[in-house]
Design an enzyme around this catalytic site. Structure first.
Site, mmCIF file in Angstrom:
data_model
loop_
_atom_site.group_PDB
_atom_site.id
_atom_site.type_symbol
_atom_site.label_atom_id
_atom_site.label_comp_id
_atom_site.label_asym_id
_atom_site.label_seq_id
_atom_site.Cartn_x
_atom_site.Cartn_y
_atom_site.Cartn_z
ATOM 1 N N GLU A 1 33.648 116.299 82.037
ATOM 2 C CA GLU A 1 33.267 117.355 81.894
ATOM 3 C C GLU A 1 32.397 117.674 80.407
ATOM 4 O OE1 GLU A 1 35.903 119.455 83.665
ATOM 5 O OE2 GLU A 1 36.627 117.900 84.745
ATOM 6 N N CYS B 1 33.556 124.793 75.494
ATOM 7 C CA CYS B 1 32.713 124.201 76.389
ATOM 8 C C CYS B 1 32.013 125.804 77.394
ATOM 9 C CB CYS B 1 32.601 123.269 76.894
ATOM 10 S SG CYS B 1 34.534 123.367 78.225
ATOM 11 N N GLU C 1 22.551 124.439 74.629
ATOM 12 C CA GLU C 1 24.259 124.668 73.776
ATOM 13 C C GLU C 1 24.390 124.974 72.666
ATOM 14 O OE1 GLU C 1 27.406 121.664 75.108
ATOM 15 O OE2 GLU C 1 28.695 123.398 75.360
ATOM 16 N N LYS D 1 40.559 107.246 73.979
ATOM 17 C CA LYS D 1 40.173 107.403 72.967
ATOM 18 C C LYS D 1 40.373 108.403 72.012
ATOM 19 C CE LYS D 1 36.269 107.336 70.767
ATOM 20 N NZ LYS D 1 36.811 108.399 69.778
HETATM 21 P P1 NAD Z 1 30.864 114.216 71.497
HETATM 22 O O1 NAD Z 1 29.945 113.355 73.034
HETATM 23 O O2 NAD Z 1 30.256 114.480 70.595
HETATM 24 O O3 NAD Z 1 32.034 113.090 71.702
HETATM 25 C C1 NAD Z 1 32.801 113.230 72.739
HETATM 26 C C2 NAD Z 1 33.840 111.993 72.538
HETATM 27 O O4 NAD Z 1 33.009 110.710 73.363
HETATM 28 C C3 NAD Z 1 34.349 111.718 70.912
HETATM 29 O O5 NAD Z 1 35.728 111.514 71.369
HETATM 30 C C4 NAD Z 1 33.420 110.223 70.954
HETATM 31 O O6 NAD Z 1 33.161 109.467 70.254
HETATM 32 C C5 NAD Z 1 32.470 109.699 72.233
HETATM 33 N N1 NAD Z 1 31.709 108.380 72.810
HETATM 34 C C6 NAD Z 1 30.809 109.825 71.571
HETATM 35 N N2 NAD Z 1 29.653 108.409 72.605
HETATM 36 C C7 NAD Z 1 29.890 107.976 72.974
HETATM 37 C C8 NAD Z 1 29.394 106.448 73.848
HETATM 38 N N3 NAD Z 1 28.399 106.181 73.706
HETATM 39 N N4 NAD Z 1 30.682 106.353 74.758
HETATM 40 C C9 NAD Z 1 31.929 106.530 74.801
HETATM 41 N N5 NAD Z 1 32.055 106.844 73.761
HETATM 42 C C10 NAD Z 1 31.128 107.417 72.881
HETATM 43 O O7 NAD Z 1 31.072 115.938 72.238
HETATM 44 P P2 NAD Z 1 31.971 116.185 70.483
HETATM 45 O O8 NAD Z 1 31.321 116.495 69.810
HETATM 46 O O9 NAD Z 1 33.688 115.577 70.532
HETATM 47 O O10 NAD Z 1 32.531 117.673 72.102
HETATM 48 C C11 NAD Z 1 31.304 118.811 72.208
HETATM 49 C C12 NAD Z 1 31.405 118.797 73.118
HETATM 50 O O11 NAD Z 1 32.537 118.700 74.053
HETATM 51 C C13 NAD Z 1 30.431 120.181 73.605
HETATM 52 O O12 NAD Z 1 29.141 119.138 74.350
HETATM 53 C C14 NAD Z 1 31.385 120.829 74.995
HETATM 54 O O13 NAD Z 1 31.171 121.516 75.839
HETATM 55 C C15 NAD Z 1 32.040 119.765 75.435
HETATM 56 N N6 NAD Z 1 33.037 120.031 75.823
HETATM 57 C C16 NAD Z 1 33.293 120.603 77.228
HETATM 58 C C17 NAD Z 1 34.732 120.349 77.925
HETATM 59 C C18 NAD Z 1 34.487 120.861 78.975
HETATM 60 O O14 NAD Z 1 36.069 120.789 80.249
HETATM 61 N N7 NAD Z 1 33.643 120.981 80.260
HETATM 62 C C19 NAD Z 1 35.461 120.120 77.139
HETATM 63 C C20 NAD Z 1 35.206 120.432 75.662
HETATM 64 C C21 NAD Z 1 34.225 119.977 75.130
#
Ligand code: NAD
Length: 488
Positions: free
Chosen positions: A256, A290, A390, A181
């Site tokens: 992650e 991140c 964050e 997704k």
């Molecule tokens: P987000 O959590 O808003 O979204 C991430 C994904 O999860 C999207 O595809 C979203 O549609 C999906 N999602 C959201 N709610 C969901 C649910 N209830 N069920 C299933 N899927 C769902 O994150 P973002 O804003 O896209 O990304 C930024 C965040 O990601 C920051 O907190 C960053 O630190 C983190 N991040 C972590 C890493 C790592 O390796 N640890 C890498 C990149 C980003």
């Protein structure tokens, strides 16, 4: 949400080897250029129907895929790497535009992603089971490493193309099939890649890519009993929701999540190296990484010198339109929500007594777009929101500490545990930090950016499990123990 766009690109889901429009709602989601706020494409707003269709396709394809020799599966990964290289400029331009990533960094993401597929293809002959000594005469005990089944890979917007590969490459190499997704904020590069997959000739259903909101198709994917593992990269908030949904079917999760990386600057640090690396680590992709440096602790003996040099370097950061301008260091934030979130956190820090050294507000320099000024904040307290949560933007709070002990204590005082950095030339401080910092990664005298052969794994609320290297491969393997008793 859009329904009637005639001139802009319209993308589709990729399910069971075919391109599929919106099935559930009939609706489409606008994708904006964050620098201009223009709609540049629409993608289908998937829901239950697409989730079910994609998982059914992945289930149907998995058995045959798992029976192929791993070297044959690896050849498909190599073909994916080649297709990426052949289209590297188009993919980087798409990436730069949809998420306001400076062109150089967008190109690095595309090129490293190709390397990532090749890297995991190299494990085809290298991952192994075990033979264990038995307690019984005539018996042998084998540990087999088998695919889990169907993987759901949920991706964020900040490194959308790379993170997709982080889930697809180890999953497919080990005989799993996958439903990806993509993020609703930056889906285009991943979807452009699906249009190139006819050159790879993957069996139908092995790789499926769907789009939509997390609260709609995301939830439908995580509720499904036929999924073997859900691998999410995203915020802590989404991590909570995915874990809760996974609990229903006791589905394995690999998470992650967010970070609040501390950087410690010791009195013996090479100041030029520290300033350069901390600025690079904070402004890379406009602070939306991140593992970015999110807070700095500086020993008081060098605080004034460090702050003066850091301020000069932050003031020199060049900001511009990621698609049009070359020779820039950073660009816009991904969307208005993120921009407002950053702004709100800085305003609340100021209300609590913090002082802005440079930046500190939204930038209107470009008329349109979600730009925020590179910012340094001082006079912050350890328990302040800006030191604990964050920010995910180009904002760096800097705190003076008495000594290294105080820096270690504050660094560990966090609900996150992804990455950390220390600037020192003192081997004893390095040894102590290696042991005492409670983070998945510790970087000494360099910016925070992991290697594909390492292991990227968050502690505490930053996640469960991890990615990259041989340990990342294990995430997608099930261990089966087989006992064979000799009968004659
Ligand atoms: P987000 O959590 O808003 O979204 C991430 C994904 O999860 C999207 O595809 C979203 O549609 C999906 N999602 C959201 N709610 C969901 C649910 N209830 N069920 C299933 N899927 C769902 O994150 P973002 O804003 O896209 O990304 C930024 C965040 O990601 C920051 O907190 C960053 O630190 C983190 N991040 C972590 C890493 C790592 O390796 N640890 C890498 C990149 C980003």
């Amino acid at each position: 949400m859009s329904s009637n766009h005639t001139t802009i690109a319209k993308y589709q889901h990729y399910i069971n080897g075919a391109f599929v429009g919106s099935l559930s709602s009939g609706g489409y989601i606008d994708v904006l250029d964050p620098c201009t706020e223009e709609v540049i494409a629409v993608v289908p707003r998937g829901g239950q129907k697409e989730a079910d269709a994609a998982i059914d396709a992945a289930v149907a394809a998995q058995h045959e895929w798992s029976l192929l020799p791993s070297v044959v599966r690896a050849n498909y990964l190599k073909a994916m790497a080649n297709v990426i290289r052949e289209n590297r400029v188009m993919l980087a331009e798409t990436l730069a535009r949809e998420q306001a990533k400076v062109k150089g960094l967008a190109q690095v993401e595309i090129d490293v992603t190709a390397e990532y597929y090749d890297y995991y293809a190299g494990f085809a002959r290298a991952y192994e089971g075990e033979i264990i000594q038995s307690d019984r005469p005539g018996e042998q005990i084998f540990l087999h490493k088998l695919p889990i089944g169907v993987v759901v890979g949920i991706c964020p917007w900040n490194f959308p193309f790379f993170v997709m590969a982080r889930k697809v490459a180890p999953s497919l190499l080990t005989g799993n099939t996958i439903v990806v997704k993509v993020s609703e904020e930056a889906p285009l590069t991943c979807l452009a890649f699906t249009k190139l997959l006819d050159k790879v000739n993957l069996p139908k259903g092995v790789l499926n890519v769907v789009c939509g909101y997390g609260s709609e198709i995301g939830e439908a994917l995580t509720n499904n009993k036929n999924v073997g593992i859900i691998s999410l990269t995203g915020s802590v908030d989404s991590g909570h929701k995915v874990m809760a949904a996974a609990a229903k079917n006791i589905t394995k999760v690999s998470l992650e999540l967010g970070g609040k990386a501390p950087a410690i600057v010791c009195r013996d640090a090479d100041m030029e190296v520290a300033v350069k690396a901390i600025v690079a680590s904070r402004i890379i992709y406009s602070g939306q990484v991140c593992n970015c440096a999110e807070r700095v602790y500086v020993e008081e003996a060098v605080y004034d010198e460090f702050l003066e040099k850091l301020t000069a370097a932050m003031k020199a950061v060049k900001v511009g339109n990621a698609s049009n301008d070359s020779d820039i260091d950073m660009s816009a934030q991904i969307n208005r929500k993120q921009l407002d979130k950053i702004n709100g956190m800085v305003e609340r820090a100021q209300s609590a007594g913090a002082k802005i050294v440079t930046g500190g507000k939204k930038s209107t320099a470009f008329g349109k777009g979600y730009f925020y000024e590179p910012t340094i904040i001082v006079d912050v307290k350890q328990d302040a929101e800006i030191m604990q949560k964050e920010v995910f933007g180009p904002v760096l709070p800097v705190m003076k500490v008495k000594d290294f002990d105080e820096a270690l204590k504050h660094a560990n005082d966090s609900e996150y545990g992804l990455t950390s950095a220390v600037y020192t030339r003192d081997i004893n401080k390095m040894l102590r930090a290696t042991k005492e910092l409670k983070f998945g990664e510790v970087y000494f005298n360099r910016e925070n950016f992991e290697a594909i052969q390492g292991f990227h794994a968050g502690w505490r609320k930053s996640g469960i499990g991890g990615a990259d290297g041989k340990h990342g491969l294990e995430e997608y393997l099930q261990t089966k123990t087989v006992y064979i008793q000799q009968t004659v």
